[in-house]
Scaffold this motif. Structure first.
Motif: not given
Length: 233
Positions: A141-144, A180-182, A187-191
């Protein structure tokens, strides 16, 4: 008669001397009888006997005898400083191993008490995964939102095809890029966390199945890593 008198006198002196010697030994030991008789052979081959540990044989084995001459026990040599250090290190390692084994037994028993069956473990896994999934949805949602914020900035930047962007616009674009990069990194860490949680619960479930099947607690070796369920508590 004179000879008999002299013999009696000699025996009396001998008895008196023995009594004095016994008294001196008792006095030296605070009035307590000696523990026994220590005997050993020193480096010169001499047999030494004493009512206490023999200093000349401190590095040798000594025999502690009862008053009737029977063996009470064998006193081992006094260890050197290096030998004492090695003994203490060995005892410390053994104590650590006992503590680790007791901890393994406790962990396995707690694990079985927490999860009496596979359904209970499945629910715990889903609860842990849901926590991560909520974080992933928030990142999406934050990325969107950041993409939506960037659109008008990009459109405005199109008015400056060959000119430097105004400082305020440049600053807004840079801030959007950084955010956006952060968020993508988060998100990569969460995955990756989803993968980690599943892997740890898989290892925990494999252990539980063996325990449920009758394996003794503490006999299955260490877990590959801290169980996800334990880390979450």
């Amino acid at each position: 008669m004179a000879r008999a008198g002299r013999l009696a006198s000699t025996r009396g002196l001998a008895l008196t001397g023995a009594a004095l010697l016994a008294g001196s030994v008792l006095a030296a030991q605070g009035g307590r009888p000696a523990e026994g008789i220590y005997t050993c052979v020193d480096d010169a081959g001499r047999k030494i006997t004493s009512d206490r540990p023999i200093p000349e044989c401190i590095a040798k084995e000594q025999r502690l005898l009862n008053r009737d001459g029977s063996l009470r026990r064998v006193v081992p040599p006094t260890p050197t400083a290096d030998e004492r250090a090695e003994i203490e290190a060995r005892e410390r390692r053994a104590a650590e191993a006992r503590a680790a084994q007791a901890d393994a037994v406790r962990r396995d028993r707690n694990l079985m008490a927490r999860y009496p069956n596979e359904e209970a473990h499945r629910r715990a896994r889903e609860a842990a995964l849901d926590t991560v999934r909520v974080a992933i949805r928030a990142s999406e949602q934050r990325l969107a939102m950041l993409a939506a914020e960037r659109k008008p900035l990009t459109e405005e930047a199109e008015f400056y095809p060959a000119r430097p962007l105004p400082p305020k616009l440049r600053q807004s674009l840079d801030a959007n890029d950084a955010a956006t990069e952060a968020q993508r990194t988060a998100m990569a860490n969460q995955e990756a966390e989803l993968v980690r949680v599943n892997r740890l619960y898989d290892a925990e479930l494999e252990r539980l199945r063996r325990l449920w099947a009758g394996a003794r607690p503490g006999t299955l070796g260490p877990m590959p890593a801290e169980p996800a369920s334990a880390a979450a508590r």
